[in-house]
Design a protein around this motif. Structure first.
Motif, PDB file in Angstrom:
ATOM      1  N   PHE A  19      -6.535  -2.019  11.468  1.00 25.15           N
ATOM      2  CA  PHE A  19      -7.147  -2.248   9.874  1.00 25.15           C
ATOM      3  C   PHE A  19      -8.414  -2.997   9.870  1.00 25.15           C
ATOM      4  N   VAL A  44      -5.742   1.086   4.082  1.00 27.97           N
ATOM      5  CA  VAL A  44      -4.523   0.615   3.017  1.00 27.97           C
ATOM      6  C   VAL A  44      -3.570   1.459   3.158  1.00 27.97           C
ATOM      7  N   MET A  71      -1.519   0.970   6.481  1.00 29.32           N
ATOM      8  CA  MET A  71      -1.119  -0.385   6.514  1.00 29.32           C
ATOM      9  C   MET A  71       0.088  -0.247   5.849  1.00 29.32           C
ATOM     10  N   GLY A  92      -0.267 -13.469 -16.218  1.00 30.42           N
ATOM     11  CA  GLY A  92      -1.052 -12.726 -16.934  1.00 30.42           C
ATOM     12  C   GLY A  92      -1.569 -11.402 -16.086  1.00 30.42           C
ATOM     13  N   ASP A  93      -1.266 -11.459 -15.002  1.00 25.23           N
ATOM     14  CA  ASP A  93      -1.677 -10.227 -13.943  1.00 25.23           C
ATOM     15  C   ASP A  93      -0.403  -9.602 -13.496  1.00 25.23           C
ATOM     16  N   LEU A  94      -0.335  -8.277 -13.630  1.00 19.92           N
ATOM     17  CA  LEU A  94       0.874  -7.480 -13.289  1.00 19.92           C
ATOM     18  C   LEU A  94       0.745  -6.422 -12.141  1.00 19.92           C
ATOM     19  N   HIS A  95      -0.810  -6.850 -11.438  1.00 18.38           N
ATOM     20  CA  HIS A  95      -0.972  -5.919 -10.197  1.00 18.38           C
ATOM     21  C   HIS A  95      -0.001  -6.576  -9.093  1.00 18.38           C
ATOM     22  N   ILE A 134       0.476  -4.115  -5.888  1.00 15.54           N
ATOM     23  CA  ILE A 134       0.464  -3.667  -4.837  1.00 15.54           C
ATOM     24  C   ILE A 134      -0.016  -4.431  -3.698  1.00 15.54           C
ATOM     25  N   LEU A 156       1.679  -5.768  -0.251  1.00 17.80           N
ATOM     26  CA  LEU A 156       1.244  -5.652   1.266  1.00 17.80           C
ATOM     27  C   LEU A 156       1.032  -6.897   1.813  1.00 17.80           C
ATOM     28  N   GLY A 215      -7.347 -11.542  -3.416  1.00 20.98           N
ATOM     29  CA  GLY A 215      -7.248 -10.343  -4.536  1.00 20.98           C
ATOM     30  C   GLY A 215      -8.761 -10.098  -4.878  1.00 20.98           C
ATOM     31  N   ALA A 267      -9.664 -12.001   2.541  1.00 20.62           N
ATOM     32  CA  ALA A 267      -9.978 -10.863   1.913  1.00 20.62           C
ATOM     33  C   ALA A 267      -8.979  -9.671   2.046  1.00 20.62           C
ATOM     34  N   ALA A 297      -4.906  -7.963   3.474  1.00 20.44           N
ATOM     35  CA  ALA A 297      -3.786  -8.578   3.708  1.00 20.44           C
ATOM     36  C   ALA A 297      -3.306  -8.612   5.266  1.00 20.44           C
ATOM     37  N   ALA A 330      -4.955 -12.208   5.409  1.00 20.36           N
ATOM     38  CA  ALA A 330      -4.057 -13.173   4.845  1.00 20.36           C
ATOM     39  C   ALA A 330      -2.997 -13.468   5.985  1.00 20.36           C
TER      40      ALA A 330
END
Ligand code: B1M
Length: 212
Positions: free
Chosen positions: A53, A60, A63, A99-102, A104, A108, A178, A196, A198, A201
């Motif tokens: 990657f 993505v 991965m 407040g954030d529902l993302h 994906i 990962l 994120g 920056a 996955a 991370a």
């Protein structure tokens, strides 16, 4: 590497979920140690996925399918690892901020961390600072926060403050990431690390626990 571990490794690389679960099951039936399946098969493959990657060979989707295939193998060996008392590298509690529902990218990141050998506790999405504090209190090594909206990243700072106020700041390391998050922002709010993507991370988490 034995043939069966090689098959598991290669099946993860191409995202062949059935190949991974069949391979892992075969290895278990043949008496291969669960820790060896984890380290030489699944983790080694995810580390290669991360490398590809970062070199721009994988994107993505590749991965993601590799991580899903790896998770299928993990499901089989998890009970064996627990039984054998194989220690994980550390515990990570991960969530998308209030407040954030993302989810994906967060999922990962969690899968890559699991692939690197961490036990990952998924707190889900819309996670309040109090919920992160609770996770910090439960003894995790790393709190990992994801945010995808410019309107929700301030919740990362609020969470770090809440962890500080609860006198838990010295017992956990904090990793943030994120799309709208930057290294400068991570430093400004007092996080211990930023990544920056996955793969980075997972590498950062290893660095944080001194296993890079
Ligand atoms: Co939303 N959305 N969305 N959305 N959405 C974005 C993020 C947006 C950029 C689209 C746009 O306008 N161009 C925009 C944000 C603008 C901004 O704030 N700057 C946006 C918006 C505005 C919204 C809504 C407000 C829309 C509306 O309702 N008006 C709304 C908000 C809902 C809410 O959260 N409260 C909303 C809703 C949604 C859906 C529900 C429809 C859906 C989410 C589905 C889900 O996640 N289950 C969705 C989606 C899919 C997107 C886009 C299209 C894709 C996000 C994604 O999954 N990317 C996105 C636009 C885009 O990015 N092109 C967009 C793939 C994923 C693998 O990447 O999440 O960036 P990413 O994760 C990466 C890195 O960021 C990093 O590693 C990951 C993998 O490499 N990373 C970390 C992530 N977390 C990390 C943590 C780390 C380290 C690295 O350490 C802990």
């Amino acid at each position: 590497m034995t043939d069966i571990l090689k098959t598991i490794f290669e099946s993860v690389l191409v995202g062949n979920k059935k190949g991974v679960s069949d391979g892992v099951q075969q290895a278990v039936d043949a008496g291969v140690d669960a820790g060896e399946i984890l380290n030489k098969g699944l983790i080694a493959a995810m580390s290669e996925v991360g490398r590809r990657f970062e070199e721009g060979e994988y994107f993505v989707p590749e991965m993601l399918i590799a991580a899903r295939a790896m998770s299928a193998g993990m499901e089989i060996i998890k009970p064996l690892l627990v039984k054998a008392g194989v220690e994980t590298i550390g515990k990570v509690a991960i969530g998308t901020v209030k407040g954030d529902l993302h989810d994906i990218g967060k999922n990962l990141v969690g899968m890559m961390m699991e692939g690197a050998g961490f036990e990952v506790i998924d707190l889900g999405v819309d996670v309040t600072p109090d919920r992160f504090v609770e996770a910090a209190r439960s003894g995790v090594n790393i709190i990992a926060m994801s945010a995808l909206l410019t309107t929700t990243i301030p919740s990362m700072e609020a969470t770090i403050k809440a962890i500080e106020v609860s006198n838990l700041r010295d017992s956990v390391r904090i990793l943030v990431g994120g799309a709208p998050v930057t290294q400068a922002y991570a430093e400004k709010i007092g996080a211990d690390g930023y990544a920056a993507d996955a793969s980075a991370a997972a590498r950062k988490a290893l660095e944080i626990v001194g296993r890079s």
